[in-house]
Design an enzyme around this catalytic site. Structure first.
Site, PDB file in Angstrom:
ATOM      1  N   GLY A   1     -32.756  -7.087 -16.282  1.00 41.80           N
ATOM      2  CA  GLY A   1     -32.655  -6.891 -17.730  1.00 41.80           C
ATOM      3  C   GLY A   1     -33.537  -5.752 -18.217  1.00 41.80           C
ATOM      4  N   ALA A   2     -33.399  -5.439 -19.508  1.00 39.02           N
ATOM      5  CA  ALA A   2     -34.162  -4.327 -20.085  1.00 39.02           C
ATOM      6  C   ALA A   2     -35.666  -4.567 -19.902  1.00 39.02           C
ATOM      7  CB  ALA A   2     -33.819  -4.181 -21.568  1.00 39.02           C
TER       8      ALA A   2
ATOM      9  N   ARG B   1     -24.267 -12.809 -10.937  1.00 39.59           N
ATOM     10  CA  ARG B   1     -23.570 -11.529 -11.127  1.00 39.59           C
ATOM     11  C   ARG B   1     -24.299 -10.383 -10.422  1.00 39.59           C
ATOM     12  NH1 ARG B   1     -23.445 -14.016 -16.165  1.00 39.59           N
ATOM     13  NH2 ARG B   1     -25.434 -13.113 -16.776  1.00 39.59           N
ATOM     14  N   SER B   2     -25.610 -10.493 -10.305  1.00 40.08           N
ATOM     15  CA  SER B   2     -26.398  -9.380  -9.755  1.00 40.08           C
ATOM     16  C   SER B   2     -26.739  -9.563  -8.283  1.00 40.08           C
ATOM     17  CB  SER B   2     -27.704  -9.230 -10.540  1.00 40.08           C
ATOM     18  OG  SER B   2     -27.440  -8.979 -11.886  1.00 40.08           O
TER      19      SER B   2
ATOM     20  N   CYS C   1     -41.855  -9.706 -29.943  1.00 41.39           N
ATOM     21  CA  CYS C   1     -42.259  -8.301 -29.911  1.00 41.39           C
ATOM     22  C   CYS C   1     -42.863  -7.822 -31.237  1.00 41.39           C
ATOM     23  CB  CYS C   1     -41.079  -7.430 -29.501  1.00 41.39           C
ATOM     24  SG  CYS C   1     -39.547  -7.895 -30.308  1.00 41.39           S
TER      25      CYS C   1
ATOM     26  N   GLN D   1     -36.435  -2.360 -36.376  1.00 41.92           N
ATOM     27  CA  GLN D   1     -36.422  -2.823 -34.981  1.00 41.92           C
ATOM     28  C   GLN D   1     -35.306  -2.179 -34.157  1.00 41.92           C
ATOM     29  OE1 GLN D   1     -37.687  -7.160 -36.514  1.00 41.92           O
ATOM     30  NE2 GLN D   1     -37.202  -7.141 -34.331  1.00 41.92           N
TER      31      GLN D   1
ATOM     32  N   ARG E   1     -32.766  -4.330 -38.285  1.00 38.51           N
ATOM     33  CA  ARG E   1     -32.382  -3.657 -37.031  1.00 38.51           C
ATOM     34  C   ARG E   1     -31.953  -2.227 -37.362  1.00 38.51           C
ATOM     35  NH1 ARG E   1     -33.410  -5.787 -32.139  1.00 38.51           N
ATOM     36  NH2 ARG E   1     -32.233  -7.699 -32.354  1.00 38.51           N
TER      37      ARG E   1
ATOM     38  N   HIS F   1     -40.156  -0.409 -31.770  1.00 37.66           N
ATOM     39  CA  HIS F   1     -40.116  -1.039 -33.096  1.00 37.66           C
ATOM     40  C   HIS F   1     -41.162  -0.365 -34.000  1.00 37.66           C
ATOM     41  CE1 HIS F   1     -37.571  -4.076 -31.567  1.00 37.66           C
ATOM     42  NE2 HIS F   1     -38.332  -5.146 -31.671  1.00 37.66           N
TER      43      HIS F   1
HETATM   44  P1  A2P Z   1     -27.944 -10.399 -14.896  1.00 30.62           P
HETATM   45  O1  A2P Z   1     -28.181  -8.917 -14.990  1.00 30.62           O
HETATM   46  O2  A2P Z   1     -27.607 -10.835 -13.506  1.00 30.62           O
HETATM   47  O3  A2P Z   1     -26.991 -10.920 -15.943  1.00 30.62           O
HETATM   48  P2  A2P Z   1     -31.214  -8.498 -21.083  1.00 30.62           P
HETATM   49  O4  A2P Z   1     -32.204  -9.206 -21.979  1.00 30.62           O
HETATM   50  O5  A2P Z   1     -31.497  -7.051 -20.919  1.00 30.62           O
HETATM   51  O6  A2P Z   1     -29.797  -8.789 -21.503  1.00 30.62           O
HETATM   52  O7  A2P Z   1     -31.405  -9.170 -19.633  1.00 30.62           O
HETATM   53  C1  A2P Z   1     -31.223 -10.535 -19.372  1.00 30.62           C
HETATM   54  C2  A2P Z   1     -31.701 -10.847 -17.956  1.00 30.62           C
HETATM   55  O8  A2P Z   1     -31.524 -12.263 -17.763  1.00 30.62           O
HETATM   56  C3  A2P Z   1     -30.892 -10.166 -16.864  1.00 30.62           C
HETATM   57  O9  A2P Z   1     -31.731  -9.865 -15.785  1.00 30.62           O
HETATM   58  C4  A2P Z   1     -29.884 -11.218 -16.500  1.00 30.62           C
HETATM   59  O10 A2P Z   1     -29.383 -11.103 -15.189  1.00 30.62           O
HETATM   60  C5  A2P Z   1     -30.757 -12.454 -16.576  1.00 30.62           C
HETATM   61  N1  A2P Z   1     -29.924 -13.655 -16.683  1.00 30.62           N
HETATM   62  C6  A2P Z   1     -28.973 -13.927 -17.593  1.00 30.62           C
HETATM   63  N2  A2P Z   1     -28.394 -15.127 -17.333  1.00 30.62           N
HETATM   64  C7  A2P Z   1     -28.997 -15.616 -16.218  1.00 30.62           C
HETATM   65  C8  A2P Z   1     -28.853 -16.788 -15.431  1.00 30.62           C
HETATM   66  N3  A2P Z   1     -27.961 -17.732 -15.740  1.00 30.62           N
HETATM   67  N4  A2P Z   1     -29.658 -16.938 -14.355  1.00 30.62           N
HETATM   68  C9  A2P Z   1     -30.558 -16.000 -14.028  1.00 30.62           C
HETATM   69  N5  A2P Z   1     -30.740 -14.854 -14.717  1.00 30.62           N
HETATM   70  C10 A2P Z   1     -29.984 -14.664 -15.810  1.00 30.62           C
END
Ligand code: A2P
Length: 341
Positions: free
Chosen positions: A17-18, A44-45, A133, A160, A240, A247
């Protein structure tokens, strides 16, 4: 309690994630003494890799078995993931630094900005919360002043960035802007309103009774908690704006006793983690473009609030990187407190 290892095994939950990506950068740039690293995200990752310390590290799917052998787990995957998995990580022996809102107001969970209330980190029972934040960035400017003159009231308006809504919102801002400039239609999916060349009231749900939204309520409650001022009157309007990752906050602060702008400037100039950007002759003040990628929170436009004839109020403007001091950097600073070198 066990003795802290010198080279802790670190898990990053939400590594893709970010905020997760910035956590990895902060760990690396600040030479956090990582013994081992585990990158966790959704299924997914799984199979992808992310670079860390000169090598590619495989991303694993977060499961209940993810925390064996982990000393510190940095969570940034949303409140529902934290609620479910943080207790499992603690049970497995890790200390959790949680970037979500899940535990921030629980009395046994310290809510920490190290420069402000770092002494509370050690009082944890397994989980330490990283603040919202807006609260994290705002207290960096409020605390040095509050120590000199107790604050009696705060009014704030925020500007923001997209990053607070995650990587997908940042991408939506890029795509919406490109579509707008090319005169193409664009269907927004992540945020509730058109984002390019627009701004709107923060997308958190509105509380029917007060008319404040969830972001505002969180930022107000958390600011009080971090400053240790449970009754401090604060009013925030969260907006926003089409900025990618920093921010900004316009603050009007009323003190118990008058505080001259020159004294406020001197206090902020020596505050750790704060950089003064306050050049009236050049009309140069904090900007998100200059705060982005910087650890320091930028503070400027420090002036007497002429709306308060008593002389007890000052106004100022703040910009801070939402992904750094507002999230990843603060979390890594907490981890540094847990594992001092
Ligand atoms: P993934 O990239 O595999 O979806 P952001 O705040 O930038 O949207 O990032 C959210 C983060 O939380 C990402 O790394 C995302 O992984 C992870 N995430 C979202 N859903 C799940 C889940 N069910 N289990 C583990 N990690 C998750």
């Amino acid at each position: 309690m066990s003795i802290s290892p010198r080279n802790p095994a670190v898990a990053v939950v939400g590594a893709t994630g970010a905020v997760g990506i910035e956590i990895l950068r902060c760990l690396e740039q600040r030479n956090f003494p990582v013994g081992d690293i585990r990158l966790l995200a959704s299924a997914r990752s799984a199979g992808r890799t992310l670079p860390f310390a000169g090598r590619e590290v495989a991303i694993e799917t977060l499961t209940e078995d993810s925390f064996k052998g982990i000393d510190v787990a940095l969570f940034s995957a949303g409140a529902s993931i934290s609620r479910r998995y943080a207790p499992i990580a603690v049970e497995a022996g890790a200390v959790v630094v949680d970037n979500s809102s899940a535990f921030r107001m629980e009395p046994q969970v310290p809510l920490v900005v190290p420069e402000v209330n770092g002494e509370t980190t050690g009082k944890h029972a397994g989980i330490i919360a990283n603040p919202n934040c807006v609260a994290a960035i705002m207290v960096m400017a409020l605390a040095p002043l509050h120590r000199a003159r107790p604050i009696r009231r705060v009014h704030a308006a925020t500007y923001q960035s997209a990053s607070g809504a995650g990587a997908a919102a940042m991408e939506e801002l890029r795509q919406a802007t490109a579509a707008y400039l090319a005169d193409r239609p664009f269907e927004h999916k992540v945020l509730p309103h058109p984002y390019a060349f627009n701004l709107f009231s923060h997308n958190a749900a509105i509380d029917e009774e007060t008319g404040y939204n969830g972001e505002e309520l969180k930022a107000m409650a958390e600011t009080r908690r971090i400053l240790g001022t449970p009754d401090l009157p604060i009013s925030i309007t969260c907006i926003r704006v089409p900025v990618l990752r920093a921010h900004s906050i316009a603050l009007t602060i009323e003190f118990d006793q008058p505080l001259a702008p020159e004294e406020a400037r001197a206090l902020l100039a020596k505050a750790p983690g704060v950089a003064l950007v306050d050049d009236r002759s050049a009309n140069h003040f904090p900007m998100p473009s200059e705060a982005s990628g910087r650890d320091d929170v930028l503070v400027g436009r420090i002036r007497r609030d002429i709306g308060d004839p008593s002389g007890r109020s000052i106004a100022l403007f703040v910009s801070g990187d939402q992904l750094l001091k507002g999230a990843a950097l603060n979390a890594v600073q907490i981890a540094e407190q847990l594992f001092p070198r």
